[in-house]
Design a protein around this motif. Structure first.
Motif, mmCIF file in Angstrom:
data_model
loop_
_atom_site.group_PDB
_atom_site.id
_atom_site.type_symbol
_atom_site.label_atom_id
_atom_site.label_comp_id
_atom_site.label_asym_id
_atom_site.label_seq_id
_atom_site.Cartn_x
_atom_site.Cartn_y
_atom_site.Cartn_z
ATOM 1 N N GLU A 238 0.800 -1.221 0.000
ATOM 2 C CA GLU A 238 0.000 0.000 0.000
ATOM 3 C C GLU A 238 0.840 1.283 0.000
ATOM 4 O O GLU A 238 0.424 2.308 -0.539
ATOM 5 C CB GLU A 238 -0.946 0.009 1.213
ATOM 6 N N HIS A 239 2.033 1.230 0.611
ATOM 7 C CA HIS A 239 2.835 2.444 0.691
ATOM 8 C C HIS A 239 3.706 2.663 -0.540
ATOM 9 O O HIS A 239 4.334 3.718 -0.666
ATOM 10 C CB HIS A 239 3.726 2.416 1.938
ATOM 11 N N PHE A 240 3.774 1.704 -1.456
ATOM 12 C CA PHE A 240 4.713 1.822 -2.565
ATOM 13 C C PHE A 240 4.332 2.924 -3.555
ATOM 14 O O PHE A 240 5.145 3.803 -3.847
ATOM 15 C CB PHE A 240 4.855 0.477 -3.281
ATOM 16 N N MET A 241 3.138 2.888 -4.098
ATOM 17 C CA MET A 241 2.774 3.875 -5.103
ATOM 18 C C MET A 241 2.819 5.308 -4.562
ATOM 19 O O MET A 241 3.383 6.201 -5.218
ATOM 20 C CB MET A 241 1.395 3.566 -5.701
ATOM 21 N N PRO A 242 2.280 5.589 -3.372
ATOM 22 C CA PRO A 242 2.322 6.969 -2.877
ATOM 23 C C PRO A 242 3.730 7.503 -2.664
ATOM 24 O O PRO A 242 3.944 8.719 -2.703
ATOM 25 C CB PRO A 242 1.550 6.889 -1.551
ATOM 26 N N MET A 243 4.707 6.631 -2.425
ATOM 27 C CA MET A 243 6.044 7.157 -2.153
ATOM 28 C C MET A 243 6.829 7.454 -3.428
ATOM 29 O O MET A 243 7.936 7.997 -3.369
ATOM 30 C CB MET A 243 6.843 6.198 -1.260
ATOM 31 N N GLY A 244 6.255 7.149 -4.600
ATOM 32 C CA GLY A 244 6.952 7.394 -5.858
ATOM 33 C C GLY A 244 7.448 8.819 -6.027
ATOM 34 O O GLY A 244 8.647 9.048 -6.272
ATOM 35 N N PRO A 245 6.573 9.832 -5.909
ATOM 36 C CA PRO A 245 7.034 11.223 -6.079
ATOM 37 C C PRO A 245 8.105 11.624 -5.071
ATOM 38 O O PRO A 245 8.994 12.421 -5.390
ATOM 39 C CB PRO A 245 5.746 12.036 -5.880
ATOM 40 N N VAL A 246 8.034 11.075 -3.860
ATOM 41 C CA VAL A 246 9.036 11.384 -2.836
ATOM 42 C C VAL A 246 10.392 10.805 -3.236
ATOM 43 O O VAL A 246 11.431 11.463 -3.132
ATOM 44 C CB VAL A 246 8.593 10.848 -1.461
ATOM 45 N N LEU A 247 10.384 9.566 -3.724
ATOM 46 C CA LEU A 247 11.628 8.925 -4.128
ATOM 47 C C LEU A 247 12.275 9.681 -5.285
ATOM 48 O O LEU A 247 13.503 9.831 -5.332
ATOM 49 C CB LEU A 247 11.368 7.474 -4.538
ATOM 50 N N GLU A 248 11.463 10.161 -6.214
ATOM 51 C CA GLU A 248 12.009 10.888 -7.363
ATOM 52 C C GLU A 248 12.792 12.125 -6.933
ATOM 53 O O GLU A 248 13.731 12.545 -7.609
ATOM 54 C CB GLU A 248 10.880 11.279 -8.310
ATOM 55 N N LYS A 249 12.420 12.699 -5.800
ATOM 56 C CA LYS A 249 13.065 13.924 -5.323
ATOM 57 C C LYS A 249 14.200 13.664 -4.338
ATOM 58 O O LYS A 249 15.079 14.512 -4.169
ATOM 59 C CB LYS A 249 12.030 14.822 -4.651
ATOM 60 N N THR A 250 14.193 12.511 -3.671
ATOM 61 C CA THR A 250 15.095 12.328 -2.532
ATOM 62 C C THR A 250 16.175 11.272 -2.719
ATOM 63 O O THR A 250 17.134 11.262 -1.938
ATOM 64 C CB THR A 250 14.296 11.972 -1.261
ATOM 65 N N VAL A 251 16.062 10.376 -3.700
ATOM 66 C CA VAL A 251 17.061 9.314 -3.854
ATOM 67 C C VAL A 251 18.312 9.876 -4.525
ATOM 68 O O VAL A 251 18.282 10.275 -5.692
ATOM 69 C CB VAL A 251 16.507 8.128 -4.667
ATOM 70 N N ALA A 252 19.409 9.894 -3.797
ATOM 71 C CA ALA A 252 20.665 10.408 -4.344
ATOM 72 C C ALA A 252 21.160 9.498 -5.462
ATOM 73 O O ALA A 252 21.169 8.280 -5.329
ATOM 74 C CB ALA A 252 21.713 10.486 -3.235
ATOM 75 N N GLY A 253 21.563 10.096 -6.575
ATOM 76 C CA GLY A 253 22.096 9.328 -7.696
ATOM 77 C C GLY A 253 21.062 8.770 -8.638
ATOM 78 O O GLY A 253 21.408 8.070 -9.594
ATOM 79 N N LEU A 254 19.776 9.075 -8.409
ATOM 80 C CA LEU A 254 18.712 8.587 -9.288
ATOM 81 C C LEU A 254 18.817 9.251 -10.657
ATOM 82 O O LEU A 254 19.021 10.466 -10.759
ATOM 83 C CB LEU A 254 17.357 8.897 -8.659
ATOM 84 N N VAL A 255 18.688 8.456 -11.718
ATOM 85 C CA VAL A 255 18.779 8.966 -13.090
ATOM 86 C C VAL A 255 17.541 8.542 -13.863
ATOM 87 O O VAL A 255 17.092 7.396 -13.763
ATOM 88 C CB VAL A 255 20.041 8.431 -13.801
ATOM 89 N N SER A 256 16.986 9.467 -14.637
ATOM 90 C CA SER A 256 15.881 9.164 -15.539
ATOM 91 C C SER A 256 16.413 9.182 -16.968
ATOM 92 O O SER A 256 17.181 10.079 -17.350
ATOM 93 C CB SER A 256 14.771 10.219 -15.384
ATOM 94 N N GLY A 257 16.026 8.187 -17.747
ATOM 95 C CA GLY A 257 16.501 8.118 -19.126
ATOM 96 C C GLY A 257 15.531 7.369 -20.009
ATOM 97 O O GLY A 257 14.386 7.117 -19.628
#
Length: 302
Positions: A255-274
């Protein structure tokens, strides 16, 4: 067992960077051939993987939606060959999630298999269920074609868990797949922990949102007092027979996975979108992603 393994209907990741979010790798374009696009080749995908930052010697957990990749020259083999060419088959390691949650009497998928059965029919169904065999048990269809293709690779090594196995090809395959305990689906005695322990290991989500990373379930094991439940699965006896094994383990929830998506996009160091093929992708440092997921769950629990 988890929405993190369900490919159909999973929303695509955003195509634009969010404020304060990860860097976005510019799309690698290639020419089209006439009215129809030329299928993506190993070379095409390898160039895109390198553009996202994947390198020789890397260990990468791959979760994918092949249909979002677009047309591939040789289907799932094109993706695996591109990954192995990029990380190096003798220097890097490709890991996939090859779960079989149908081998259960508690999971949603297992319960769906017995809908409409009488008690006698359900009992017969359970008696007839084959035990888990890492060499022959197929990956659950909900995971798509790619992990099953990797599982059947002649150099693949698979972990022993009858419900949440992983499979790896490459230099670290034996090491990463060893010691997957029954009571540690995605926990401290599983390949998930070993990926977390490697500060360089990353997860590549192809055509899937960042919150879909299966490794994030490790965060639930890191909580002070995680809830538990009884699980059941069919395992071999050792003398040619098989039996149902029931055991207590951490209760994994979605249940907590989908809502945390936007938070992870902003807070995970080293995250890359491609972009890979036609698919929007995320390249996620496993340790930073799990830490961010744990922080999110702990914050919501307060």
């Amino acid at each position: 067992m988890s929405t993190t393994v369900a490919e159909p209907g999973t929303p695509a990741p955003p195509t634009l960077p969010v404020a304060g979010g990860p860097p976005v790798v510019e799309r690698v374009e290639r020419p089209v051939g006439g009215p129809q696009r030329v299928p993506w080749t190993v070379g095409d995908l390898s160039r895109q993987l390198r553009a996202m930052g994947l390198r020789r010697g890397d260990t990468v957990l791959v979760q994918s939606s092949l249909r979002r990749l677009g047309e591939l020259a040789d289907g799932a083999a094109t993706l695996l060959d591109a990954l192995l060419e990029t990380v190096g088959p003798d220097t890097g390691t490709v890991v996939v999630y090859t779960a079989s949650p149908e081998n259960s009497d508690t999971s949603r998928l297992a319960r769906e298999l017995t809908v409409g059965m009488t008690l006698e029919e359900e009992a017969a169904h359970k008696r007839a269920m084959p035990p888990y065999d890492p060499a022959t048990t197929r990956t659950s269809p909900v995971l798509g074609w790619f992990p099953e293709h990797v599982r059947s690779h002649d150099k693949a090594v698979r972990s022993d868990h009858p419900q949440t196995s992983f499979t790896a090809v490459g230099r670290r395959a034996v090491e990463l797949m060893a010691g997957h305990r029954l009571d540690s689906h995605l926990g401290p005695h599983s390949p998930t922990q070993k990926l977390y322990d490697d500060p360089e290991a990353r997860a590549l989500l192809i055509g899937l949102p960042v919150w879909c990373c299966t490794a994030f379930h490790l965060a639930e094991y890191q909580l002070p007092h995680p809830p538990s439940q009884v699980y059941g699965c069919v395992v071999p006896d050792g003398d040619g027979g098989h039996h149902w094994e029931h055991f207590n383990a951490v209760k994994l929830v979605d249940e907590h996975f989908m809502p945390m998506g936007p938070v992870l996009e902003k807070t995970v160091a080293g995250l890359v979108s491609g972009t890979l093929g036609d698919a929007e992708c995320w390249l996620v440092p496993v340790r930073a992603g799990v830490d961010a997921a744990r922080n999110y769950i702990e914050t919501c629990a307060r």
